[in-house]
Design an enzyme around this catalytic site. Structure first.
Site: not given
Ligand code: ACO
Length: 456
Positions: A286, A325, A381
């Site tokens: 978060h 996101h 972020d």
């Molecule tokens: N880098 C590379 N690949 C990614 C990323 C990323 N940052 N984020 C998602 N993906 C990929 C996943 O691996 C998935 O690929 P697939 O379909 O081949 O399996 C696809 O994109 C969909 O991603 P999900 O994990 O299903 O997306 P979800 O909505 O569950 O996750 C999250 C969202 C947690 C923010 C994710 O994008 C992530 O981990 N990002 C990096 C961490 C981050 O920056 N968090 C801050 C969020 S903003 C906040 O909280 C204030």
């Protein structure tokens, strides 16, 4: 019109009520009975599903939604997000306009009271908040009690909890005046608690609030003032911090707002509920992602290593932190504002070499099929940590800064929940997967695992 395609033990389809409203209609195979569940605001009420019975003796159909991926837990008038279009609005006002034209305390007023304040309302509000920046001297002693290397977020969470023991009137949550007072106190004291936590962690004497300064300026003074009589805050940095607070002020039903509502629904005092919200924010999924971005940029080390890093992300060897996101499937509107802000801050502090790496990452990722296909864009972020670091904040302070900005959102969500006639104590259901009934076995009769040669 919504279309249901997966019959459980009957056929579901959409229809219309005699009043013209859409319904989700299901037919029970066993009895042939038809049930019509009204669809309003593109939603069905989970409780309406109770009329559908899968077995004759069950209490009705439930929904299973771990992590609330598809469940609205409240109706809210505070924040609107359209993740596909990259839209964020507080009380209808676009975040870009608020970031450019408003200030944090005015935006806080808007979020809490629903309208932009008139001049006199604004002046009273600023006065009321700033009048409550001081904390009880015993809280200072409380912070003193932490170990020298205590995490500032842990100190903040604990000291907010401690406030509930000082303001016992806060229990009167249905007294509007009492609620009002606690809101002044929470918004007013959060920066002081945060600054005291920081000063404790670096072993410097606490700096008392200076209410002649702005909200952000006073916070910077409490953090960084040394021996000078009055801290001179740089206007660009003061403005940047103020805008960062605005960008973090609310984000509808995120993890910490949900914690605030859920814990507050037991009718506990708002300090205890805010403690729960801040604890939720502390988690790396978060409020901690901006720190992970800095670690990633350090690891990449050089702009030339960016293509190699992107290739490794595509091979599944890690994530591009600060990208993607759950809600935004477009450019996070807050990231756009922050990117511009970064240029202003770096004019003053000097350009961070990490910015070039970040810009190159963004450029390559946004042109890359992997990221385009998955709709992965920079989130709030991606650039915020770079600004915080350039302003002199250690990474441990990043979630603390987030908590200060988010406090108006928390108290507003809390108050909306309390006054919502439809809300009750939050209490989800479960699908029980454990044992059926079985008889108690006396200790001497329980099977002991057989021991190997060496007692292993
Ligand atoms: N880098 C590379 N690949 C990614 C990323 C990323 N940052 N984020 C998602 N993906 C990929 C996943 O691996 C998935 O690929 P697939 O379909 O081949 O399996 C696809 O994109 C969909 O991603 P999900 O994990 O299903 O997306 P979800 O909505 O569950 O996750 C999250 C969202 C947690 C923010 C994710 O994008 C992530 O981990 N990002 C990096 C961490 C981050 O920056 N968090 C801050 C969020 S903003 C906040 O909280 C204030």
């Amino acid at each position: 019109m919504a279309q249901a395609t997966a019959p459980l033990n009957g056929d579901q389809k959409t229809g219309a009520l005699s009043n013209g409203k859409n319904t989700l209609t299901s037919t029970e195979n066993r009895t042939g009975r038809q049930n019509g569940v009204p669809i309003e605001m593109e939603t069905i009420r989970a409780m309406d599903l109770r009329q559908i019975r899968v077995n004759p003796d069950d209490f009705g159909l439930m929904t299973y939604d771990p992590a609330f991926m598809n469940t609205a837990a409240c109706k809210s008038k505070i924040t609107f997000i359209d993740g596909d279009k990259g839209i964020l609005r507080y009380r209808g006002y676009p975040i870009e306009q608020l970031a450019e034209k408003s200030n944090f305390l005015e935006t806080a007023y808007l979020i809490i009271y629903g309208e932009l304040p008139r001049k006199s309302q604004y002046e009273d509000w600023v006065n009321d908040v700033m009048m409550h920046t001081l904390i009880h001297e015993n809280i200072k002693k409380f912070v003193d009690g932490f170990h020298y290397d205590a995490h500032p977020m842990g100190m903040l969470i604990s000291s907010v909890a401690a406030l509930s023991t000082f303001y016992t009137d806060a229990k009167n949550i249905f007294d509007p005046q009492s609620r009002q007072l606690q809101i002044f106190r929470l918004v007013g004291k959060m920066p002081t608690l945060a600054a005291f936590a920081f000063r404790h962690s670096v072993g410097r004497p606490y700096v008392y609030p200076d209410n002649e300064m702005s909200y952000a300026g006073n916070f910077l003074s409490m953090l960084f003032k040394m021996t000078e009589l009055k801290y001179k805050v740089h206007p660009v940095l003061e403005h940047a911090l103020d805008v960062l607070f605005i960008l973090h002020a609310d984000h509808e039903q995120n993890c910490s707002a949900s914690a605030m509502r859920s814990v507050g629904s037991s009718h506990v005092d708002p300090y205890s509920a805010t403690t729960a919200a801040a604890a939720a924010l502390y988690g790396p999924l978060h409020g901690g992602a901006n720190e992970a971005v800095l670690v990633m940029l350090d690891e990449i080390g050089n702009k030339n290593n960016v293509p190699g890093f992107i290739a490794s992300v595509k091979e599944g060897k890690g994530k591009l932190m600060g990208f993607g996101h759950r809600v935004y499937k477009n450019y996070d509107p807050r990231a756009k504002v922050i990117k511009k802000l970064a240029d202003e801050v770096f004019e003053v502090t000097g350009r961070s070499p990490k910015l070039d790496i970040a810009l190159e990452l963004e450029r390559i990722a946004l042109e890359d099929e992997y990221f385009i296909k998955r709709k992965l864009y920079p989130n709030v972020d991606f650039y915020s940590g770079l600004i915080y670091q350039a302003m002199g904040f250690p990474v441990e302070m990043f979630p603390v800064l987030f908590a200060i900005g988010r406090t108006p959102g928390w108290v507003s969500q809390w108050q909306e929940m309390l006054l919502d006639q439809e809300q009750k104590i939050a209490r989800p259901r479960q699908i029980y997967m454990g044992h059926g009934v079985r008889d108690y076995v006396m200790m001497g009769k329980r099977d002991e695992p057989k021991k190997g040669k060496n007692g292993a």
